[in-house]
Design an enzyme around this catalytic site. Structure first.
Site, short mmCIF file in Angstrom:
data_model
loop_
_atom_site.label_atom_id
_atom_site.label_comp_id
_atom_site.label_asym_id
_atom_site.label_seq_id
_atom_site.Cartn_x
_atom_site.Cartn_y
_atom_site.Cartn_z
NE ARG A 19 -0.84 2.37 3.04
CZ ARG A 19 -0.62 3.50 3.33
NH1 ARG A 19 -0.56 4.59 2.80
NH2 ARG A 19 0.02 3.68 4.86
CB CYS A 244 3.15 10.30 1.22
SG CYS A 244 1.63 10.57 1.43
CG ASN A 253 6.82 2.88 5.40
OD1 ASN A 253 5.81 3.02 4.48
ND2 ASN A 253 6.30 3.38 6.51
P1 HMG Z 1 -11.93 14.94 -2.90
O1 HMG Z 1 -12.42 14.68 -4.14
O2 HMG Z 1 -12.33 15.68 -1.79
O3 HMG Z 1 -13.64 13.88 -3.20
O4 HMG Z 1 -11.69 13.67 -2.85
P2 HMG Z 1 -15.37 14.09 -2.81
O5 HMG Z 1 -16.10 13.59 -1.61
O6 HMG Z 1 -15.30 15.07 -3.14
O7 HMG Z 1 -15.76 12.83 -4.55
C1 HMG Z 1 -14.83 13.26 -5.26
C2 HMG Z 1 -15.37 12.22 -6.08
O8 HMG Z 1 -14.65 11.09 -5.87
C3 HMG Z 1 -16.23 11.62 -6.37
O9 HMG Z 1 -16.95 11.39 -7.62
C4 HMG Z 1 -16.81 10.69 -5.82
O10 HMG Z 1 -17.10 9.57 -5.87
C5 HMG Z 1 -15.32 10.34 -5.86
P3 HMG Z 1 -17.83 11.96 -8.86
O11 HMG Z 1 -18.80 11.88 -8.53
O12 HMG Z 1 -17.01 13.22 -8.84
O13 HMG Z 1 -17.62 11.19 -10.11
N1 HMG Z 1 -14.75 9.42 -4.08
C6 HMG Z 1 -14.46 8.25 -4.64
N2 HMG Z 1 -14.12 7.30 -5.40
C7 HMG Z 1 -13.24 6.46 -4.86
N3 HMG Z 1 -13.28 5.19 -3.24
C8 HMG Z 1 -13.32 6.36 -2.91
C9 HMG Z 1 -13.71 7.81 -2.85
N4 HMG Z 1 -14.32 8.87 -2.19
C10 HMG Z 1 -14.80 9.86 -3.54
N5 HMG Z 1 -13.34 6.71 -1.69
C11 HMG Z 1 -10.41 11.76 -0.57
C12 HMG Z 1 -11.51 13.55 -1.17
C13 HMG Z 1 -10.60 11.47 0.85
C14 HMG Z 1 -11.23 10.97 -1.32
C15 HMG Z 1 -9.05 11.90 -1.34
O14 HMG Z 1 -8.68 13.52 -1.09
C16 HMG Z 1 -7.99 11.02 -1.84
O15 HMG Z 1 -8.73 10.12 -2.36
N6 HMG Z 1 -7.18 10.82 -0.72
C17 HMG Z 1 -5.80 9.88 -0.43
C18 HMG Z 1 -4.41 10.50 -0.40
C19 HMG Z 1 -3.73 9.25 -0.24
O16 HMG Z 1 -4.52 8.47 -0.23
N7 HMG Z 1 -2.51 9.59 0.57
C20 HMG Z 1 -1.69 8.53 0.60
C21 HMG Z 1 -2.20 7.58 1.78
S1 HMG Z 1 -1.82 8.36 3.07
C22 HMG Z 1 -0.07 7.82 3.76
O17 HMG Z 1 0.54 7.34 3.31
C23 HMG Z 1 0.19 8.16 5.02
C24 HMG Z 1 0.72 7.23 5.72
O18 HMG Z 1 1.01 6.11 5.23
C25 HMG Z 1 0.93 7.13 7.20
C26 HMG Z 1 2.36 8.13 7.24
O19 HMG Z 1 3.09 7.55 6.26
O20 HMG Z 1 2.14 9.26 8.36
C27 HMG Z 1 -0.91 6.26 6.05
MG MG Z 2 3.25 6.36 5.21
#
Ligand code: HMG
Ligand code: MG
Length: 286
Positions: A19, A244, A253
């Site tokens: 992931r 990220c 990591n």
């Molecule tokens: P948004 O664009 O603000 O979402 O994204 P929205 O609610 O306004 O929806 C926009 C469109 O996205 C809609 O579709 C929704 O249906 C769709 P449309 O009507 O335009 O066709 N949508 C989705 N589709 C599929 N799956 C979903 C989903 N949600 C909405 N779940 C959102 C907000 C949170 C979804 C977006 O910003 C996002 O997915 N961000 C994720 C970013 C990410 O994955 N970053 C990396 C992970 S975190 C990390 O790595 C840190 C960690 O490792 C710990 C560390 O290292 O500190 C965990």
């Molecule tokens: Mg991470």
């Protein structure tokens, strides 16, 4: 499958390469290769393997194949396969393919929260509440991440009090474990220890995990500092893959094999064959 920290002081690894690692690859990797990787990881004896992420495919196209990957992996007995979920939409997608453990995530930095999930910290908590409520109703286990615990790519320093607040909120909502993420890998052992000690005042140490990215080569040292402070769960990524996409310049990591080697030498490895294999390839008695 064991989730509680082992009484004998051994350490549980949460493998996040499929992931956290693959979300940051420049090229789109075929689902079949991801499935093969996860199946090989489970064959090493790792017991917690974060498989994929049901975030928006527009934001993270690298993991747009989450459903296919999750459906395709061989679910080995005794292994949990948590998946990252940002909101109710993601939860529904994960449940549709049978996920039984999820991870939710929030940040300690407002600026990172906005860039990573297009929401403030409090908005992200409001999104997480119904996800956890539904998960509880469904008997789905929920892990929680706090990002940017030792620094933010946009805001710089992050107050420890903000880390404590977000970690305590996630724990109070019902996450069984809180993983403290140095998202951009800028922390040092003293900072890691101080941050962990502060969070442990609000969340039981037994419910804390650490998640160090290795941008400045400090991750193994940070893990050791936290182990010495009593943490029993370490997130790691096979071959140190990842980063990220919303934290430019951050590297992967800490490498799982490096953590396992260290734990093996410390006599604190739990279940994996890898540390033993690495030690014996060094000429040490396995
Ligand atoms: P948004 O664009 O603000 O979402 O994204 P929205 O609610 O306004 O929806 C926009 C469109 O996205 C809609 O579709 C929704 O249906 C769709 P449309 O009507 O335009 O066709 N949508 C989705 N589709 C599929 N799956 C979903 C989903 N949600 C909405 N779940 C959102 C907000 C949170 C979804 C977006 O910003 C996002 O997915 N961000 C994720 C970013 C990410 O994955 N970053 C990396 C992970 S975190 C990390 O790595 C840190 C960690 O490792 C710990 C560390 O290292 O500190 C965990
Ligand atoms: Mg991470």
């Amino acid at each position: 499958m064991s989730k509680a920290p082992a009484a004998d002081g051994t350490v549980r690894i949460v493998e996040v390469g499929a992931r956290d690692g693959l979300q940051n690859e420049k090229q789109i990797i075929p689902a079949s290769a991801k499935i093969a990787l996860i199946d090989r990881l489970s064959a090493t004896g790792l017991r917690n393997i974060e498989a994929t992420s049901f975030v928006s495919p527009r934001w993270i196209p690298q993991l747009a194949d989450a459903a296919e990957v999750f459906s395709g992996i061989h679910k080995a007995a005794g292994v949990s396969y948590p998946v990252l979920v940002p909101n109710e939409h993601g939860y529904a997608r994960a449940r549709a393919v049978g996920a039984t453990e999820i991870a939710v995530f929030a940040a300690a930095s407002e600026a990172f929260s906005q860039r990573n999930i297009n929401a403030s910290i409090s908005e992200s908590m409001a999104r997480i509440v119904p996800v956890i409520e539904q998960a509880k109703a469904d008997g789905v286990r929920v892990r929680g991440y706090v990002s940017t615990v030792l620094g933010c790519p946009y805001q710089g320093a992050v107050a420890v009090t903000d880390v404590v607040r977000v970690a305590a909120q996630l724990y109070a909502l019902g996450c069984y474990e809180i993983s403290l993420g140095d998202t951009i890998g800028v922390g040092t052992p003293n900072q890691a220890r101080t941050m962990l000690a502060a969070v442990a005042e609000a969340v039981p140490l037994a419910a804390l995990a650490v998640h160090f990215h290795d941008t400045r080569g400090q991750a193994l040292a940070n893990n050791l500092a936290c182990l010495e402070h009593g943490v029993r769960v370490i997130d790691a990524s096979v071959a140190g893959t990842g980063g990220c996409p919303y934290a430019k310049g951050a590297s992967g990591n800490v490498a799982t094999e490096d953590v396992l080697y260290m734990l093996h030498v410390l006599g604190r490895e739990n279940g994996s064959k890898v540390g033993r294999a690495l030690a014996s390839s060094n000429g040490e008695a396995a």
